[in-house]
Design a protein around this motif. Structure first.
Motif, PDB file in Angstrom:
ATOM      1  N   LYS A  23       0.913  -1.297  -0.050  1.00  0.00           N
ATOM      2  CA  LYS A  23      -0.026   0.027  -0.027  1.00  0.00           C
ATOM      3  C   LYS A  23       0.975   1.222  -0.046  1.00  0.00           C
ATOM      4  O   LYS A  23       0.363   2.282  -0.255  1.00  0.00           O
ATOM      5  N   GLU A  24       2.150   1.184   0.457  1.00  0.00           N
ATOM      6  CA  GLU A  24       3.057   2.504   0.668  1.00  0.00           C
ATOM      7  C   GLU A  24       3.149   2.908  -1.226  1.00  0.00           C
ATOM      8  O   GLU A  24       3.413   4.163  -1.226  1.00  0.00           O
ATOM      9  N   ILE A  25       3.394   2.066  -1.997  1.00  0.00           N
ATOM     10  CA  ILE A  25       3.173   2.483  -3.246  1.00  0.00           C
ATOM     11  C   ILE A  25       2.362   3.482  -3.961  1.00  0.00           C
ATOM     12  O   ILE A  25       2.482   4.597  -4.128  1.00  0.00           O
ATOM     13  N   GLU A  26       1.182   2.832  -3.250  1.00  0.00           N
ATOM     14  CA  GLU A  26      -0.153   3.730  -3.963  1.00  0.00           C
ATOM     15  C   GLU A  26      -0.379   4.798  -3.002  1.00  0.00           C
ATOM     16  O   GLU A  26      -0.550   6.102  -3.572  1.00  0.00           O
ATOM     17  N   GLU A  27       0.236   4.938  -1.574  1.00  0.00           N
ATOM     18  CA  GLU A  27       0.113   6.265  -0.909  1.00  0.00           C
ATOM     19  C   GLU A  27       0.958   7.371  -1.264  1.00  0.00           C
ATOM     20  O   GLU A  27       0.686   8.426  -1.293  1.00  0.00           O
ATOM     21  N   SER A  28       2.252   6.733  -1.663  1.00  0.00           N
ATOM     22  CA  SER A  28       3.368   7.601  -2.241  1.00  0.00           C
ATOM     23  C   SER A  28       2.764   8.400  -3.444  1.00  0.00           C
ATOM     24  O   SER A  28       2.906   9.648  -3.399  1.00  0.00           O
ATOM     25  N   ALA A  29       2.035   7.636  -4.248  1.00  0.00           N
ATOM     26  CA  ALA A  29       1.515   8.498  -5.428  1.00  0.00           C
ATOM     27  C   ALA A  29       0.307   9.255  -5.186  1.00  0.00           C
ATOM     28  O   ALA A  29       0.340  10.341  -5.744  1.00  0.00           O
ATOM     29  N   LEU A  30      -0.317   9.079  -4.216  1.00  0.00           N
ATOM     30  CA  LEU A  30      -1.438   9.780  -3.962  1.00  0.00           C
ATOM     31  C   LEU A  30      -1.045  11.250  -3.191  1.00  0.00           C
ATOM     32  O   LEU A  30      -1.598  12.401  -3.361  1.00  0.00           O
ATOM     33  N   VAL A  31       0.221  11.016  -2.302  1.00  0.00           N
ATOM     34  CA  VAL A  31       0.671  11.912  -1.608  1.00  0.00           C
ATOM     35  C   VAL A  31       1.242  13.168  -2.740  1.00  0.00           C
ATOM     36  O   VAL A  31       1.236  14.414  -2.577  1.00  0.00           O
ATOM     37  N   ASP A  32       1.752  12.436  -3.829  1.00  0.00           N
ATOM     38  CA  ASP A  32       2.425  13.130  -4.895  1.00  0.00           C
ATOM     39  C   ASP A  32       1.441  14.125  -5.744  1.00  0.00           C
ATOM     40  O   ASP A  32       1.792  14.817  -6.828  1.00  0.00           O
ATOM     41  N   GLY A  33       0.154  13.846  -5.671  1.00  0.00           N
ATOM     42  CA  GLY A  33      -0.906  14.490  -6.196  1.00  0.00           C
ATOM     43  C   GLY A  33      -1.708  13.502  -7.297  1.00  0.00           C
ATOM     44  O   GLY A  33      -2.514  14.199  -8.002  1.00  0.00           O
ATOM     45  N   CYS A  34      -1.202  12.408  -7.525  1.00  0.00           N
ATOM     46  CA  CYS A  34      -1.762  11.552  -8.582  1.00  0.00           C
ATOM     47  C   CYS A  34      -3.299  11.086  -7.997  1.00  0.00           C
ATOM     48  O   CYS A  34      -3.484  10.466  -6.752  1.00  0.00           O
ATOM     49  N   GLY A  35      -4.364  11.093  -8.693  1.00  0.00           N
ATOM     50  CA  GLY A  35      -5.902  10.892  -8.443  1.00  0.00           C
ATOM     51  C   GLY A  35      -5.643   9.213  -8.624  1.00  0.00           C
ATOM     52  O   GLY A  35      -4.905   8.550  -8.644  1.00  0.00           O
ATOM     53  N   THR A  36      -7.155   8.747  -8.226  1.00  0.00           N
ATOM     54  CA  THR A  36      -7.339   7.326  -7.948  1.00  0.00           C
ATOM     55  C   THR A  36      -6.874   6.622  -9.258  1.00  0.00           C
ATOM     56  O   THR A  36      -6.295   5.665  -9.276  1.00  0.00           O
ATOM     57  N   PHE A  37      -7.584   7.267 -10.458  1.00  0.00           N
ATOM     58  CA  PHE A  37      -7.466   6.621 -11.599  1.00  0.00           C
ATOM     59  C   PHE A  37      -6.105   6.679 -12.228  1.00  0.00           C
ATOM     60  O   PHE A  37      -5.353   5.822 -12.928  1.00  0.00           O
ATOM     61  N   VAL A  44      -3.342   6.761 -10.269  1.00  0.00           N
ATOM     62  CA  VAL A  44      -2.807   5.574  -9.637  1.00  0.00           C
ATOM     63  C   VAL A  44      -2.903   4.373 -10.264  1.00  0.00           C
ATOM     64  O   VAL A  44      -1.950   3.397 -10.543  1.00  0.00           O
ATOM     65  N   LEU A  45      -4.060   3.948 -10.647  1.00  0.00           N
ATOM     66  CA  LEU A  45      -4.328   2.712 -11.349  1.00  0.00           C
ATOM     67  C   LEU A  45      -3.893   2.656 -12.669  1.00  0.00           C
ATOM     68  O   LEU A  45      -2.995   1.476 -12.867  1.00  0.00           O
ATOM     69  N   ARG A  46      -3.757   3.680 -13.404  1.00  0.00           N
ATOM     70  CA  ARG A  46      -3.160   3.688 -14.735  1.00  0.00           C
ATOM     71  C   ARG A  46      -1.785   3.454 -14.986  1.00  0.00           C
ATOM     72  O   ARG A  46      -1.077   2.907 -15.481  1.00  0.00           O
ATOM     73  N   ARG A  47      -1.119   4.437 -13.842  1.00  0.00           N
ATOM     74  CA  ARG A  47       0.376   4.710 -14.043  1.00  0.00           C
ATOM     75  C   ARG A  47       1.256   3.821 -13.083  1.00  0.00           C
ATOM     76  O   ARG A  47       2.323   3.559 -13.554  1.00  0.00           O
ATOM     77  N   ILE A  48       0.517   3.306 -12.056  1.00  0.00           N
ATOM     78  CA  ILE A  48       1.278   2.400 -11.201  1.00  0.00           C
ATOM     79  C   ILE A  48       0.906   1.118 -11.153  1.00  0.00           C
ATOM     80  O   ILE A  48       1.512   0.214 -11.178  1.00  0.00           O
ATOM     81  N   MET A  49      -0.433   0.924 -10.646  1.00  0.00           N
ATOM     82  CA  MET A  49      -1.058  -0.174 -10.348  1.00  0.00           C
ATOM     83  C   MET A  49      -1.018  -1.383 -11.327  1.00  0.00           C
ATOM     84  O   MET A  49      -0.777  -2.583 -11.163  1.00  0.00           O
TER      85      MET A  49
END
Length: 274
Positions: free
Chosen positions: A162-176, A178-183
């Motif tokens: 979950k830390e990977i997703e949380e880092s992206a959210l902190v950097d300003g990435c939205g839910t979709f 995060v899904l498209r670029r990371i998950m």
């Protein structure tokens, strides 16, 4: 030490070799039978491709049936991957009321016999104008693949820290975002596993086309081969049937051999999470 290690793994090699032979013998036998001479087939003298010529020229033609099967399989893969990716992300990453109950209801579809679903779907698709349609057939195949696909994608998403997703959210990435670029990059072995299963199901399924398709030009390859084998006076053209089986098996074998490493990795990611 090396000899001791080899001897210790001998039972593994014996069992693996026996299983490989057991699965390969029918395929080799079918391939040989498709080119062997037989009095009731187009290849009556010597070895050759007479049965394949019969298959090529049958009714609408082999290319048409290959196109039908390819269209159905690719569309089934696309729909299954798209829906299971979104659904697996929702079930694996978000908490909402009734999440586990809803997921169990989706998985419970696997407990319903496949054929019993086709009768109401046949009636429904008739009202919607999707009967005798390759698109409608793809929807049916997607429906039955979704429970397994949703399960695979959920455990794949849950295996990602979950830390990977949380880092992206902190950097300003939205839910979709995060899904498209990371998950998606993190769960691609699971996606390949789901896609391979969906393709094999769409390519090989016989029951759903038998229910929904009645135009010979719209037949997928399994249904075309089933109608080809039945000749006049109740005779069966085994040679052309074996040729059709070989043609059907080749894409499946190729995809599995190319993707087997990622296929196993997709299963292992969920197993390690459990």
């Amino acid at each position: 030490m090396r000899l001791q290690h080899t001897l210790g793994r001998t039972p593994y090699y014996v069992v693996a070799g026996g299983l490989a032979i057991m699965f390969l013998v029918p395929l080799v036998w079918t391939t040989v039978a498709s080119v062997s001479p037989h009095s009731a087939t187009a290849q009556q003298v010597g070895y050759g491709l007479g049965n394949y010529r019969t298959l090529w020229d049958y009714d609408a033609g082999l290319l048409q049936y290959l196109w039908n099967s390819t269209f159905v399989s690719v569309l089934t893969v696309a729909l299954t991957l798209g829906l299971s990716l979104l659904g697996g992300y929702a079930f694996g990453r978000f908490r909402f009321l009734g999440r586990d109950v809803l997921f169990l209801l989706i998985i419970a579809i696997l407990m319903v016999p496949y054929v019993t679903l086709l009768v109401p779907l046949w009636v429904l698709f008739g009202d919607l104008g999707l009967r005798n349609s390759l698109f409608g057939l793809s929807l049916v195949l997607t429906l039955y693949q979704l429970p397994f696909a949703m399960f695979m994608m959920r455990i794949s998403f849950e295996a990602v820290p979950k830390e990977i997703e949380e880092s992206a959210l902190v950097d300003g990435c939205g839910t979709f975002g995060v899904l498209r670029r990371i998950m998606v990059r993190a769960v691609w072995p699971g996606m390949l596993t789901v896609g391979l299963f969906a393709f094999l199901h769409g390519w090989n399924d016989f029951i759903a086309p038998l229910f929904l398709i009645n135009d010979s030009a719209t037949y997928p390859l399994p249904l075309a081969i089933a109608t080809l084998r039945q000749q006049t006076m109740g005779a069966v053209d085994f040679g052309a049937t074996q040729a059709g089986v070989v043609v059907m098996a080749l894409p499946c074998l190729f995809l599995f051999l190319v993707l087997q490493r990622y296929y196993v990795r997709g299963f292992m990611s969920g197993a390690l999470k459990g």
